[in-house]
Structure formats: C-alpha cells, structure tokens
Scaffold this active site. Structure first.
Site, PDB file in Angstrom:
ATOM      1  N   ASP A 400       0.863  -1.199   0.000  1.00  0.00           N
ATOM      2  CA  ASP A 400       0.000   0.000   0.000  1.00  0.00           C
ATOM      3  C   ASP A 400       0.894   1.243   0.000  1.00  0.00           C
ATOM      4  O   ASP A 400       1.854   1.341   0.762  1.00  0.00           O
ATOM      5  CB  ASP A 400      -0.886  -0.014   1.259  1.00  0.00           C
ATOM      6  CG  ASP A 400      -1.977   1.047   1.212  1.00  0.00           C
ATOM      7  OD1 ASP A 400      -3.111   0.708   0.829  1.00  0.00           O
ATOM      8  OD2 ASP A 400      -1.656   2.223   1.514  1.00  0.00           O
ATOM      9  N   ILE A 401       0.566   2.167  -0.955  1.00  0.00           N
ATOM     10  CA  ILE A 401       1.367   3.407  -1.015  1.00  0.00           C
ATOM     11  C   ILE A 401       0.949   4.293   0.184  1.00  0.00           C
ATOM     12  O   ILE A 401      -0.245   4.509   0.415  1.00  0.00           O
ATOM     13  CB  ILE A 401       1.151   4.148  -2.338  1.00  0.00           C
ATOM     14  CG1 ILE A 401       1.552   3.221  -3.514  1.00  0.00           C
ATOM     15  CG2 ILE A 401       1.949   5.455  -2.378  1.00  0.00           C
ATOM     16  CD1 ILE A 401       1.301   3.811  -4.890  1.00  0.00           C
ATOM     17  N   GLU A 444      -4.613   2.324  -4.451  1.00  0.00           N
ATOM     18  CA  GLU A 444      -3.164   2.478  -4.383  1.00  0.00           C
ATOM     19  C   GLU A 444      -2.543   1.279  -3.684  1.00  0.00           C
ATOM     20  O   GLU A 444      -1.539   1.367  -3.010  1.00  0.00           O
ATOM     21  CB  GLU A 444      -2.749   3.768  -3.647  1.00  0.00           C
ATOM     22  CG  GLU A 444      -3.649   4.332  -2.571  1.00  0.00           C
ATOM     23  CD  GLU A 444      -4.005   3.419  -1.410  1.00  0.00           C
ATOM     24  OE1 GLU A 444      -4.870   2.550  -1.659  1.00  0.00           O
ATOM     25  OE2 GLU A 444      -3.468   3.563  -0.301  1.00  0.00           O
TER      26      GLU A 444
HETATM   27  N1  LIG Z   1      -4.448   9.355  -8.644  1.00  0.00           N
HETATM   28  C1  LIG Z   1      -5.134   8.299  -8.233  1.00  0.00           C
HETATM   29  N2  LIG Z   1      -5.539   8.196  -7.000  1.00  0.00           N
HETATM   30  C2  LIG Z   1      -6.222   7.122  -6.575  1.00  0.00           C
HETATM   31  C3  LIG Z   1      -6.526   6.075  -7.469  1.00  0.00           C
HETATM   32  N3  LIG Z   1      -7.215   5.122  -6.783  1.00  0.00           N
HETATM   33  C4  LIG Z   1      -7.308   5.548  -5.489  1.00  0.00           C
HETATM   34  N4  LIG Z   1      -6.730   6.771  -5.344  1.00  0.00           N
HETATM   35  C5  LIG Z   1      -6.598   7.548  -4.200  1.00  0.00           C
HETATM   36  O1  LIG Z   1      -5.862   6.918  -3.183  1.00  0.00           O
HETATM   37  C6  LIG Z   1      -6.226   7.454  -1.958  1.00  0.00           C
HETATM   38  C7  LIG Z   1      -6.268   6.410  -0.946  1.00  0.00           C
HETATM   39  O2  LIG Z   1      -6.496   7.031   0.263  1.00  0.00           O
HETATM   40  P1  LIG Z   1      -6.521   6.313   1.621  1.00  0.00           P
HETATM   41  O3  LIG Z   1      -7.328   5.052   1.485  1.00  0.00           O
HETATM   42  O4  LIG Z   1      -7.031   7.275   2.586  1.00  0.00           O
HETATM   43  O5  LIG Z   1      -5.097   5.963   1.955  1.00  0.00           O
HETATM   44  P2  LIG Z   1      -3.783   6.867   2.170  1.00  0.00           P
HETATM   45  O6  LIG Z   1      -4.117   8.276   1.898  1.00  0.00           O
HETATM   46  O7  LIG Z   1      -2.737   6.262   1.248  1.00  0.00           O
HETATM   47  O8  LIG Z   1      -3.464   6.615   3.597  1.00  0.00           O
HETATM   48  P3  LIG Z   1      -2.684   5.380   4.156  1.00  0.00           P
HETATM   49  O9  LIG Z   1      -2.969   4.262   3.266  1.00  0.00           O
HETATM   50  O10 LIG Z   1      -3.286   5.158   5.484  1.00  0.00           O
HETATM   51  O11 LIG Z   1      -1.266   5.725   4.182  1.00  0.00           O
HETATM   52  C8  LIG Z   1      -7.569   8.114  -2.178  1.00  0.00           C
HETATM   53  O12 LIG Z   1      -7.475   9.550  -2.082  1.00  0.00           O
HETATM   54  C9  LIG Z   1      -7.972   7.732  -3.597  1.00  0.00           C
HETATM   55  O13 LIG Z   1      -8.657   8.783  -4.272  1.00  0.00           O
HETATM   56  C10 LIG Z   1      -6.127   6.216  -8.794  1.00  0.00           C
HETATM   57  O14 LIG Z   1      -6.359   5.373  -9.654  1.00  0.00           O
HETATM   58  N5  LIG Z   1      -5.414   7.338  -9.149  1.00  0.00           N
END
Ligand SMILES: Nc1nc2c(ncn2[C@@H]2O[C@H](COP(=O)(O)OP(=O)(O)OP(=O)(O)O)[C@@H](O)[C@H]2O)c(=O)[nH]1
Length: 539
Positions: A400-401, A444
């Site tokens: 996980d990013i 992500e």
């Molecule tokens: N640019 C982009 N963003 C994405 C995509 N899929 C998911 N996201 C974003 O990834 C983010 C995931 O957020 P969270 O689930 O809160 O996780 P986080 O911000 O990485 O926090 P932690 O995982 O707790 O470190 C969200 O803001 C989604 O909008 C995508 O295909 N492209």
C-alpha cells in the site's frame, strides 16, 4: 494442401481416362458382336443358297430314275432324249449317265454290242497317269454305256465307275440303301485338268422297292448317275462381291480326311486369320446322300472394316470431354473451397487474436498496465489450490502506497496516476520467476503472489526499498519526503488448515501491522506446518 489438390485432380484424370477407355472397349465389343451376327446371317444365307442349288440338281436324276422304274430299260435314243430335256433345266450338270451292272462273263458281249454303236468302244479304267486303259479282270463291272451330252464327256463312255475306290463306295452305298447317294469329291474323267466333281447315284432294280440289302444286291440292274461340277454349282450361288468379302471352305466331313475340302473361295494370310478369328463361322450346309457338308467362313478385313463405325471413338471422345469438364469443375470447386477455408482460417486467427486481446484486457488494469483484481483473485485461487494439492509453500504480499490521498491532494490526480504506474513498473522488476504475479488490487494497493516461496519477506523488503529508491517527491507524506510503501507479507510452509480468504487476511493483517508500525515498513507472517504458526517483524 495445394499438393493434395493436384494429386486428387491427377487421380481423377487417370480414373476419367480409364473409364473412357472402358466405355470405348465396351462399345467396340458390342459392335464386334453385331458384326459377327451380321456375318453369321450372311454365311447362313449362303449355306441356304448352296443347299437349294444342290437339291435342285437332284431333281434331274430322280426324273431319269422314274423313267427307268416306269419303262424298264431305256434304249439309247430314249435315254438321250429324256436326259437332254432334263439337262436343259439344269445347267450345272456335267452329264447324266446310265451305268448297268455287268457280270464278268457279260463284258465281251457288252463291248461288242456298244462297239457297233461307237467304234473302238471298250470298258476302261483310269490309271495313275490319267490315261484310260482297258479294265483289268474282276467279277463285276459298272461301265458307263449312256452319257448325255456325249460331246465333252467322250472319255467317260465305257469308263468302269466301279474301278475307282471312291466311286465304288458311292455305288455300293446306293445299291445297299436303295436311296440317293453322293460320292466324295472326285476328279472327273471327262477333263484332264483338275476339275472337282461329285457323283449323285440312284440305284435301279429289277423289282420295285426291294426290302433287304440282299434283295437289293441280287436285283440290282444299274444306276442313274448325275455328274456335277462342284465349282459350277457353288459359283452359281455366289455374288460377284463375295470373293472380296469373305474366305470360305466347303467341307465334306464324312470324306477321307485328305479329301474333305470340296471347294475353297479366297484365302487369308496367317495374320488375317489371326486378326479375324473372332469372326470365324461354321455352319452345316446339307446332310444328304450319305454326306454331311459344312461351310467354314471368315470375313475379310475389308468386310469387318466396312461395318465398323466411329461410335466407340465418339463415345471415348465424348466420355473424355465430359469427364474432363467434371474434373475441371471439381478442381475449380475444390480450389474455391480451399481458398474459403484459408480465408476462414485467417479470420479465425484474427478473431482468436481479438479474443485473446479482449481476454487480456479483462485481466489487465487499464491505468497501470498490470493484472487487475479479478485476475489476481483467479490466480490466487488457482495457486492456492495447486500449492495445497502439491503441498508446496506459498507467499502472498500486499503493498500500500503511504499517504496517497495526500499525494493526490498535493500534486493532483494525474500525477497520482503517473506515480501509480511508476511504482507498478518498479515492483514488476523485482519479480524474477515467471510464476510470480503482480496485480493492482485496490486504488493504491498492490498484491504479489509468490508460488513455491517460503520466505516472501525477502521479496517484500526489495519491494519496499525499490519504491523508496524511486525517490518520487511526496511533500504531503507524514512518513518521508518521498513516496514509500507499507508491505505485509505472509509466507506459508503448508496450506493445510488454510483457506484462500484466511491467507489473504493474514497478508492484510501483516500490512495493517506495517502501517500501524509507522508505514514504510515490512511486516511478515510465517506460517509453518500446523501448530507452529509464528509472526515475525523484519523491519
Ligand atoms: N491518482 C489516483 N488516485 C487514486 C486512485 N485510486 C485511489 N486513489 C486515491 O488513493 C487514496 C487512498 O487514500 P486512503 O485510502 O485514505 O489511503 P492513504 O491516503 O494512502 O493513507 P494510508 O494508506 O493510510 O497511508 C484516495 O485519495 C484515492 O482517491 C487512482 O487510480 N489514481
């Protein structure tokens, strides 16, 4: 395929030609049979004509015999007159004669009696040289004493018919049977050249119709005899064109084997005889007077050639052309079919390619270009089953990013997409084995399946560090100033007592621990054989 098509065509051409040849042969044989039948009819009509000609001549001596039966002995003028009348109706008779039976002691008186009429008259016989000489001594003589016409038959006058074996045989048969008898083919005394002749004999007795052979021998008075030239009779039945149409032989099968040939017309070379042997015809001509005559005929080459038609050849040509057309049409059809099959195969290939592309697309994540969640689940299911079946280890990793929401917020959504792609590419480079699989399992979040692996934490550590080394600036991150990932990995020695979900949950749980521990971490869970599960933190 091309070769096969040509092979089939060549085979069809050979079969077509063979069938045309067979048709030619069939029609040729039918025509041959028809020609043979026609020739048989020609020979039969010739045999009938011959029979009729011979039977007509028989009538001549019957009329003379009737005169003897009615009037007793005829004197020479009466005989001569009656015979001349008869001969005027029968052109093919050489002579009509009266032959009395003469005992040896009566011979001098007979010679004296007829010497008065014909000076120098003697009863004669013919010697081998053909010369007529006075008869040798024997008990019985059958001299010709009346002959009509005399002119041309002078040598016959006085000739002892009984002096010659073949003639005597006919005389004896006539005497004993009381019926008409023919002689074998004889050489006539009338001529010096070799003209074949035939004698017809009717016996005359002192009494009417003696019943027994003994009576007939005892009461024999003499014979009425007709002398026929065979050639004259036979030629009377011939058509001018016959000689060029056929060769034939008239045979007397009762005669001495060396003397059976009565008449021969035309002759064929050995080659012609061989070529025409299928057409040979043998037919009976007559059974009369103690003889059986047969005709043996062979058509000339021109007879057969004239009756041959072009039908067999036409059948062959038409057959060949028809077969040729059918084969050509078949060839065109087969080639068209082959082209259609080839086009269809190409279209199928294209469809296959499209299907594969579509299938790949259904398995791919369009944004980052790696496997999607659906394909990841299928693969995990398959690998889980296989590992359990084969009792092999399996490792599952979730990545996980960190703070990606903040990344999007800071750099925008498109930059977030680019970041996702870069991270995916880098993670992909870590995997070395073909069976390893990287997929995007969430926004992500990435998943990695490592079949036959019992220390997934090694790969997990590489994953974490390669992402960090990418050094993608991330000012919104509370963990680092570059993009980092948290990694949870579970390595299972055995899958006994596990389900696919339980394995996934273990990996998810490790990821949660990594996040909870401050992110940019790897947390690993090792599951040994049942009853020895352990969790270990590596960094
Ligand atoms: N640019 C982009 N963003 C994405 C995509 N899929 C998911 N996201 C974003 O990834 C983010 C995931 O957020 P969270 O689930 O809160 O996780 P986080 O911000 O990485 O926090 P932690 O995982 O707790 O470190 C969200 O803001 C989604 O909008 C995508 O295909 N492209």
């Amino acid at each position: 395929m091309e070769r096969r098509l040509y092979l089939v065509t060549v085979l069809a051409v050979i079969i077509g030609i063979a069938l045309s040849c067979a048709l030619y042969g069939l029609f040729y044989r039918l025509e041959t049979t028809n020609i043979k039948r026609e020739f048989e009819r020609d020979v039969e009509s010739k045999a009938a004509a011959l029979t009729q000609a011979v039977e007509l001549n028989i009538e001549a001596i019957y009329s003379l015999k009737a005169a003897y039966d009615n009037h007793g002995l005829l004197d020479y003028p009466d005989f001569s007159q009656l015979a001349a009348q008869t001969l005027s109706r029968h052109a093919h008779i050489q002579a009509l004669e009266w032959i009395p039976k003469v005992e040896a002691e009566g011979l001098p008186a007979l010679e004296k009696q007829f010497g008065a009429r014909w000076p120098g008259f003697h009863v004669t016989e013919r010697v081998a040289s053909g010369e007529m000489v006075p008869v040798s001594e024997r008990s019985l003589y059958y001299p010709v004493i009346y002959v009509e016409p005399l002119q041309g038959n002078e040598r016959a006058l006085g000739f002892d018919v009984g002096s010659n074996g073949r003639r005597l045989d006919a005389l004896n048969r006539a005497r004993d049977s009381g019926k008409l008898q023919f002689s074998e083919r004889i050489e006539l005394v009338q001529t010096t050249d070799d003209h074949a002749g035939l004698l017809m004999l009717l016996p005359v007795y002192h009494i009417v119709s003696p019943q027994s052979v003994a009576d007939r021998r005892q009461t024999l008075r003499g014979f009425v005899m007709g002398v026929f030239r065979l050639t004259a009779i036979l030629q009377s039945t011939m058509q001018p064109q016959d000689a060029s149409l056929m060769a034939f032989r008239l045979l007397d099968v009762n005669a001495d084997p060396h003397n059976q040939l009565l008449y021969q017309q035309g002759s064929l070379t050995t080659e012609e005889q061989l070529a025409q042997k299928d057409f040979n015809v043998t037919r009976p001509v007559l059974t009369l007077g103690g003889r059986e005559w047969f005709i043996e005929a062979t058509p000339s080459a021109s007879y057969v050639a004239d009756k041959r038609t072009r039908l067999p050849l036409v059948v062959f040509i038409v057959g060949t052309v028809l077969f040729g057309l059918v084969i050509f049409y078949g060839f065109i059809l087969m080639r068209r079919n082959r082209e259609m099959v080839s086009t269809l195969a190409k279209k199928n290939q294209a469809l296959d390619d499209i299907n594969k592309k579509l299938e790949r697309m259904t398995k791919m994540d369009v944004l980052v270009g790696i496997a999607n969640r659906r394909y990841f689940d299928e693969t995990l299911h398959r690998e889980f089953s296989r590992s359990r079946r084969e009792d092999r280890p399996l490792a599952l990793m979730l990545i996980d990013i960190d703070h990606f929401k903040a990344f999007n917020d800071t750099y925008g959504h498109q930059a977030g997409d680019r970041c996702l792609k870069l991270v995916a590419e880098e993670l992909g480079r870590v995997l070395k084995r073909p069976a390893d699989m990287l997929a995007r399992v969430g926004g992500e979040e990435f998943g990695i399946i490592l079949p036959n692996t019992n220390n997934g934490e090694v790969v997990a550590k590489q994953c974490r560090s390669v992402v960090e080394r990418l050094a993608i600036a991330h000012q919104g991150s509370l963990t680092s100033d570059v993009v980092t990932v948290s990694v949870g990995v579970v390595s299972l020695e055995s899958l006994d007592a596990q389900t696919r979900d339980s394995v996934f949950n273990l990996a998810d749980s490790a990821l949660y621990q990594a996040k909870s521990a401050g992110r940019n971490q790897v947390r690993a869970i090792r599951v040994g054989r049942p009853q020895s599960a352990s969790v270990s933190s590596l960094c």
